[in-house]
Design an enzyme around this catalytic site. Structure first.
Site, PDB file in Angstrom:
ATOM      1  N   SER A 142       7.873  -3.886 -10.341  1.00 45.08           N
ATOM      2  CA  SER A 142       8.412  -4.961  -9.925  1.00 45.08           C
ATOM      3  C   SER A 142       9.025  -5.736 -10.872  1.00 45.08           C
ATOM      4  O   SER A 142       8.618  -5.903 -12.311  1.00 45.08           O
ATOM      5  CB  SER A 142       7.440  -5.823  -9.067  1.00 45.08           C
ATOM      6  N   TYR A 155      -0.798 -10.046  -9.044  1.00 45.51           N
ATOM      7  CA  TYR A 155       0.200  -9.155  -8.893  1.00 45.51           C
ATOM      8  C   TYR A 155       1.133  -8.817 -10.114  1.00 45.51           C
ATOM      9  O   TYR A 155       1.349  -7.478 -10.617  1.00 45.51           O
ATOM     10  CB  TYR A 155       1.119  -9.392  -7.789  1.00 45.51           C
TER      11      TYR A 155
HETATM   12  N1  LIG Z   1       9.116  -5.578  -1.054  1.00 46.72           N
HETATM   13  C1  LIG Z   1       9.590  -6.118  -2.347  1.00 46.72           C
HETATM   14  O1  LIG Z   1       9.987  -7.227  -2.247  1.00 46.72           O
HETATM   15  C2  LIG Z   1       9.251  -5.626  -3.528  1.00 46.72           C
HETATM   16  C3  LIG Z   1       9.585  -5.906  -4.696  1.00 46.72           C
HETATM   17  C4  LIG Z   1       9.223  -5.296  -5.885  1.00 46.72           C
HETATM   18  C5  LIG Z   1       8.422  -4.296  -6.031  1.00 46.72           C
HETATM   19  N2  LIG Z   1       7.679  -3.658  -4.627  1.00 46.72           N
HETATM   20  C6  LIG Z   1       7.017  -2.739  -4.933  1.00 46.72           C
HETATM   21  O2  LIG Z   1       7.236  -1.779  -4.070  1.00 46.72           O
HETATM   22  C7  LIG Z   1       6.336  -0.795  -3.669  1.00 46.72           C
HETATM   23  C8  LIG Z   1       6.360  -0.596  -2.101  1.00 46.72           C
HETATM   24  O3  LIG Z   1       6.054  -1.927  -1.278  1.00 46.72           O
HETATM   25  P1  LIG Z   1       7.051  -2.279  -0.058  1.00 46.72           P
HETATM   26  O4  LIG Z   1       7.578  -3.423  -0.298  1.00 46.72           O
HETATM   27  O5  LIG Z   1       7.567  -1.103   0.571  1.00 46.72           O
HETATM   28  O6  LIG Z   1       5.737  -2.590   0.839  1.00 46.72           O
HETATM   29  P2  LIG Z   1       5.031  -2.068   2.242  1.00 46.72           P
HETATM   30  O7  LIG Z   1       6.217  -1.981   3.064  1.00 46.72           O
HETATM   31  O8  LIG Z   1       3.608  -2.971   2.426  1.00 46.72           O
HETATM   32  O9  LIG Z   1       4.473  -0.566   1.630  1.00 46.72           O
HETATM   33  C9  LIG Z   1       3.420  -0.302   0.816  1.00 46.72           C
HETATM   34  C10 LIG Z   1       3.156   1.249   0.900  1.00 46.72           C
HETATM   35  O10 LIG Z   1       1.929   1.365   0.260  1.00 46.72           O
HETATM   36  C11 LIG Z   1       1.121   2.064   1.006  1.00 46.72           C
HETATM   37  N3  LIG Z   1      -0.362   1.753   0.479  1.00 46.72           N
HETATM   38  C12 LIG Z   1      -0.970   0.744   0.145  1.00 46.72           C
HETATM   39  N4  LIG Z   1      -2.135   0.974  -0.308  1.00 46.72           N
HETATM   40  C13 LIG Z   1      -2.167   2.202  -0.310  1.00 46.72           C
HETATM   41  C14 LIG Z   1      -3.613   2.825  -0.820  1.00 46.72           C
HETATM   42  N5  LIG Z   1      -4.608   2.338  -1.245  1.00 46.72           N
HETATM   43  N6  LIG Z   1      -3.320   4.301  -0.935  1.00 46.72           N
HETATM   44  C15 LIG Z   1      -2.200   4.687  -0.351  1.00 46.72           C
HETATM   45  N7  LIG Z   1      -1.231   3.841   0.223  1.00 46.72           N
HETATM   46  C16 LIG Z   1      -1.209   2.698   0.002  1.00 46.72           C
HETATM   47  C17 LIG Z   1       1.163   1.640   2.169  1.00 46.72           C
HETATM   48  O11 LIG Z   1       0.874   2.330   3.278  1.00 46.72           O
HETATM   49  P3  LIG Z   1      -0.517   2.416   4.100  1.00 46.72           P
HETATM   50  O12 LIG Z   1      -1.066   0.836   4.464  1.00 46.72           O
HETATM   51  O13 LIG Z   1      -0.370   3.225   5.201  1.00 46.72           O
HETATM   52  O14 LIG Z   1      -1.682   3.066   3.175  1.00 46.72           O
HETATM   53  C18 LIG Z   1       2.747   1.489   2.549  1.00 46.72           C
HETATM   54  O15 LIG Z   1       3.207   2.596   2.718  1.00 46.72           O
HETATM   55  C19 LIG Z   1       5.085  -1.688  -3.945  1.00 46.72           C
HETATM   56  O16 LIG Z   1       4.571  -0.837  -5.118  1.00 46.72           O
HETATM   57  C20 LIG Z   1       5.416  -2.928  -4.088  1.00 46.72           C
HETATM   58  O17 LIG Z   1       4.736  -3.579  -5.331  1.00 46.72           O
HETATM   59  C21 LIG Z   1       8.264  -4.578  -3.653  1.00 46.72           C
END
Ligand SMILES: NC(=O)c1ccc[n+]([C@@H]2O[C@H](COP(=O)([O-])OP(=O)(O)OC[C@H]3O[C@@H](n4cnc5c(N)ncnc54)[C@H](OP(=O)(O)O)[C@@H]3O)[C@@H](O)[C@H]2O)c1
Length: 264
Positions: A142, A155
């Site tokens: 991120s 985070y």
């Molecule tokens: N959205 C943003 O603005 C943003 C910005 C920068 C970086 N990111 C990064 O992008 C990545 C994806 O995030 P997102 O925004 O798409 O959020 P999200 O929709 O909440 O997706 C997170 C994913 O991680 C999985 N997950 C969480 N804990 C897990 C575990 N213990 N084992 C296996 N899978 C797990 C969740 O699935 P289950 O709950 O089904 O396990 C879900 O598929 C993350 O690393 C986040 O930090 C996001």
């Protein structure tokens, strides 16, 4: 099962958000995708959707913070795919860092999933990539990993730890012909950010983020930061004195948005 024969890729955190968008896009581009997350129902639905479009998808329920479980589920996906060319370690969690009470369990969960979860996922694919003499590993970090932000210490720590882990690994794996990419998005519309009640600057749709991520991986960009506006903003914030950052984030810290379900 029908499907195009393409590169074999595993995406962790594929059930929602960025991971899901990546899975759909990559399957359309001819990748055979292995989907991993904890929510089996969402994974199964996604795999069916991809297969209905003529793509190839397998899924496995896996919890990346549990080393044995992560290794076993990744292994089963690699067996179904018949190998591995690309890992996208995308699974992640986010929650604010509170002072009173100091929410240690949430900080532990973020370090476990966002940092150790990536390490365990890499452990699962590395021997095969070293043996075959090629491969690519991308981790979704991120832009928040470049500055310790008040109310986001846990985070930002998990992501900055991930950044330097991936940097070291990238240099170490050069002679093994394994590419390593660190992906640093700004705000993306996903379930993770749906709880944010403030205006997210330069927020983008998950599909657009997925397109940029895949392009960055295909071009082997070492550290992909996007969008440039948020990237620049983070650099500017890192030059500001602490009192300014504290003031700017005071409102946020008075009532930080909590994730819908507890992290632990
Ligand atoms: N959205 C943003 O603005 C943003 C910005 C920068 C970086 N990111 C990064 O992008 C990545 C994806 O995030 P997102 O925004 O798409 O959020 P999200 O929709 O909440 O997706 C997170 C994913 O991680 C999985 N997950 C969480 N804990 C897990 C575990 N213990 N084992 C296996 N899978 C797990 C969740 O699935 P289950 O709950 O089904 O396990 C879900 O598929 C993350 O690393 C986040 O930090 C996001």
């Amino acid at each position: 099962m029908s499907g195009k024969v393409g590169k074999k890729a595993i995406i962790t955190g594929a059930s929602t958000g960025i991971g899901r968008a990546l899975a759909v896009l990559m399957a359309r581009e001819g990748f055979q995708v292995g989907l991993l997350a904890r929510n089996s129902q969402l994974l199964e639905t996604l795999a069916l959707e991809i297969r209905a479009e003529g793509g190839t998808a397998y899924w496995a329920r896996g919890d990346v913070k549990d080393r044995e479980n992560a290794l076993a589920s990744m292994k089963s996906l690699m067996e179904e795919l018949g190998g591995i060319d690309l890992l996208i370690a995308n699974a992640g969690l986010g929650a604010p860092t509170l002072i009173d009470p100091f929410n240690v369990a949430d900080q532990e969960a973020m370090i476990r999933v966002n940092l150790l979860g990536v390490i365990y996922s890499i452990e699962a694919v590395l021997p095969a990539m070293v043996n075959q003499g090629h491969g690519q590993i991308a981790a979704v970090s991120s832009l928040a990993g470049f500055k310790g932000l008040p109310g986001e210490s846990g985070y930002t720590a998990s992501k900055s730890g991930l950044n330097t882990f991936m940097e070291g690994l990238r240099i170490q794996l050069r002679p093994k012909n394994i590419k390593v990419n660190t992906i640093c998005p700004g705000f993306v519309k996903t379930p993770m950010t749906a709880v944010n009640d403030f205006k997210m600057p330069w927020v983008m749709e998950a599909d657009e983020a997925a397109r940029r991520i895949l392009k960055g991986i295909q071009r082997n960009v070492k550290v992909l930061r996007f969008p440039w506006q948020t990237s620049l903003l983070m650099r500017l914030i890192s030059w500001l004195p602490d009192w300014v950052v504290e003031k700017v984030m005071r409102d946020y810290n008075q009532n930080p948005p909590m994730p819908k379900s507890p992290l632990t």
